[in-house]
Design an enzyme around this catalytic site. Structure first.
Site, PDB file in Angstrom:
ATOM      1  N   GLU A  16     -13.113   5.196   5.863  1.00  0.00           N
ATOM      2  CA  GLU A  16     -12.316   5.006   7.083  1.00  0.00           C
ATOM      3  C   GLU A  16     -12.646   6.048   8.160  1.00  0.00           C
ATOM      4  O   GLU A  16     -11.874   6.253   9.091  1.00  0.00           O
ATOM      5  CB  GLU A  16     -10.825   5.047   6.741  1.00  0.00           C
ATOM      6  CG  GLU A  16     -10.369   3.823   5.976  1.00  0.00           C
ATOM      7  CD  GLU A  16      -8.854   3.740   5.872  1.00  0.00           C
ATOM      8  OE1 GLU A  16      -8.253   2.979   6.642  1.00  0.00           O
ATOM      9  OE2 GLU A  16      -8.286   4.438   5.029  1.00  0.00           O
ATOM     10  N   SER A 166      -6.816   2.772   1.893  1.00  0.00           N
ATOM     11  CA  SER A 166      -7.685   1.975   2.756  1.00  0.00           C
ATOM     12  C   SER A 166      -7.897   0.548   2.274  1.00  0.00           C
ATOM     13  O   SER A 166      -8.627  -0.197   2.886  1.00  0.00           O
ATOM     14  CB  SER A 166      -9.052   2.652   2.879  1.00  0.00           C
ATOM     15  OG  SER A 166      -9.697   2.647   1.627  1.00  0.00           O
ATOM     16  N   ASP A 277       4.753  -0.370   4.130  1.00  0.00           N
ATOM     17  CA  ASP A 277       4.323  -1.759   3.970  1.00  0.00           C
ATOM     18  C   ASP A 277       5.182  -2.414   2.897  1.00  0.00           C
ATOM     19  O   ASP A 277       5.463  -1.802   1.854  1.00  0.00           O
ATOM     20  CB  ASP A 277       2.848  -1.817   3.554  1.00  0.00           C
ATOM     21  CG  ASP A 277       1.921  -1.215   4.611  1.00  0.00           C
ATOM     22  OD1 ASP A 277       2.358  -1.080   5.771  1.00  0.00           O
ATOM     23  OD2 ASP A 277       0.777  -0.863   4.271  1.00  0.00           O
ATOM     24  N   GLU A 291       3.566   0.139  -0.262  1.00  0.00           N
ATOM     25  CA  GLU A 291       3.117   1.533  -0.209  1.00  0.00           C
ATOM     26  C   GLU A 291       3.571   2.159   1.107  1.00  0.00           C
ATOM     27  O   GLU A 291       4.050   1.479   2.013  1.00  0.00           O
ATOM     28  CB  GLU A 291       1.600   1.631  -0.345  1.00  0.00           C
ATOM     29  CG  GLU A 291       0.832   0.974   0.791  1.00  0.00           C
ATOM     30  CD  GLU A 291      -0.674   1.060   0.614  1.00  0.00           C
ATOM     31  OE1 GLU A 291      -1.135   1.487  -0.463  1.00  0.00           O
ATOM     32  OE2 GLU A 291      -1.390   0.695   1.554  1.00  0.00           O
ATOM     33  N   ASN A 293       2.205   4.856   4.196  1.00  0.00           N
ATOM     34  CA  ASN A 293       1.003   5.431   4.808  1.00  0.00           C
ATOM     35  C   ASN A 293       1.450   6.598   5.685  1.00  0.00           C
ATOM     36  O   ASN A 293       2.185   6.403   6.656  1.00  0.00           O
ATOM     37  CB  ASN A 293       0.307   4.339   5.634  1.00  0.00           C
ATOM     38  CG  ASN A 293      -1.032   4.767   6.167  1.00  0.00           C
ATOM     39  OD1 ASN A 293      -1.250   5.938   6.480  1.00  0.00           O
ATOM     40  ND2 ASN A 293      -1.933   3.816   6.288  1.00  0.00           N
ATOM     41  N   SER A 302      -3.833  -0.612  16.736  1.00  0.00           N
ATOM     42  CA  SER A 302      -3.172  -0.318  15.457  1.00  0.00           C
ATOM     43  C   SER A 302      -1.690  -0.671  15.489  1.00  0.00           C
ATOM     44  O   SER A 302      -1.096  -0.850  16.555  1.00  0.00           O
ATOM     45  CB  SER A 302      -3.334   1.166  15.097  1.00  0.00           C
ATOM     46  OG  SER A 302      -4.663   1.469  14.780  1.00  0.00           O
TER      47      SER A 302
END
Length: 329
Positions: A16, A166, A277, A291, A293, A302
């Protein structure tokens, strides 16, 4: 008001890298130049450097400074936008802690913890209205009996590296025959992996940030992918997925989601901005945690910038508040 020197840390050691560079470009272009002087510092395995008009200038890691035209530049704060290691897993945070330099993300302990999907699920388990999919954690050094996996969990299954955010190395498997290849693919990315029951439903992502000492939950985004699941390719290939912000949710669903993500943020001792998420299960509309982030992408397209705009907030002020919150915490 004196201008603050900000080290904008980008790059990293993962696939990433380019995503991180795009995040940094957007942040640097958005921050108020009257309040912040931004130095984008690129981090890779070989060197940490600032690219000035005169060429690359290496970072003095003894005190995290730059020497430009004979003048030493020290930083009032760091803005970490490195996805994966070493910016999302606590390594950079620990280094900056030792030097007493404030930064925008969760602390070293929370960053390390939240990179580990299985450990994170254990801590958020028990939050009211929050569910977690049944799962197994497997370690590379152990023997992996696929019959045990198939006897314990119900197909279809998601196989994913336990560390890392990722979506690289992920697979969805429908039967025992597909398991060995999926395990091998995930173990190629990480020494421990998570095997999780698939939850059918709508997928969402929602940002939450501490702004001016108050927690602000941003509008949720629904992610609709044409692929079987939202993997790395679906995330970063134009047209592979559709993102709807704000998501089409009832007032009651939004209220429940806000309560849940606030509790997740507090229970994990998060700081700055994070993104959670989740899936709303098709049959029940139950909220299933996927999860968290802790260094979410910040390119112009984004999810967090989308959500900030949808909330009617100013992105320049949003980033400024994140930095000032770090410096004053």
């Amino acid at each position: 008001m004196s201008v603050k020197n900000i080290a904008l840390l980008a790059g990293g050691y993962t696939g990433e890298y380019e995503v991180s560079i795009n995040s940094a470009k957007n942040i640097a272009a958005t921050l108020d130049s009257a309040e912040f002087k931004v130095y984008t510092i690129l981090i890779n395995r070989d060197s940490w450097f600032y690219e000035s008009a005169g060429g690359k200038i290496g970072v003095d890691k003894n005190d995290f400074s730059l020497t430009i035209d004979g003048d030493k530049v020290k930083f009032d704060a760091a803005f970490i936008t490195v996805h994966g290691t070493p910016g999302e897993d606590g390594k950079l945070q620990g280094y900056l802690d030792m030097l007493g330099i404030p930064y925008n993300t969760c602390d070293a302990a929370t960053s390390a913890l939240t990179m580990n999907k299985a450990n994170t699920k254990t801590i958020v388990h028990g939050i009211k209205h929050l569910h977690t999919a049944k799962s197994l954690r497997l370690f590379k050094k152990d023997l992996h009996d696929v019959t045990t996996v198939s006897a314990t969990l119900r197909f279809p299954l998601f196989i994913k590296p336990n560390n890392g955010g990722s979506s690289v190395g992920m697979s969805k498997v429908h039967n025992v025959a597909e398991l060995p290849g999926a395990l091998e693919k995930a173990f190629h990315e990480d020494s421990q992996i998570l095997v999780e029951e698939f939850i059918e439903g709508r997928e969402f992502s929602i940002g939450i940030a501490r702004l001016d000492h108050h927690l602000t939950v941003l509008p949720a985004t629904e992610i609709i992918t044409h692929k079987e699941f939202f993997d790395y390719e679906a995330k970063y290939t134009p047209g592979a997925s559709k993102e709807i912000t704000p998501a089409d949710l009832t007032a009651e669903q939004n209220e429940t989601i806000q309560e849940i993500v606030t509790e997740v943020y507090l229970r994990l001792n998060c700081k700055g901005m994070v993104r959670v998420d989740f899936i709303l299960q098709k049959q029940t509309s139950d909220f299933y945690f996927i999860e968290i982030n802790t260094t979410p992408g910040q390119s112009a397209a984004s999810l967090i910038p989308q959500q900030v705009r949808a909330a009617g907030l100013d992105l320049q002020k949003f980033y400024g508040d994140i930095i000032n919150g770090a410096a004053n915490s």
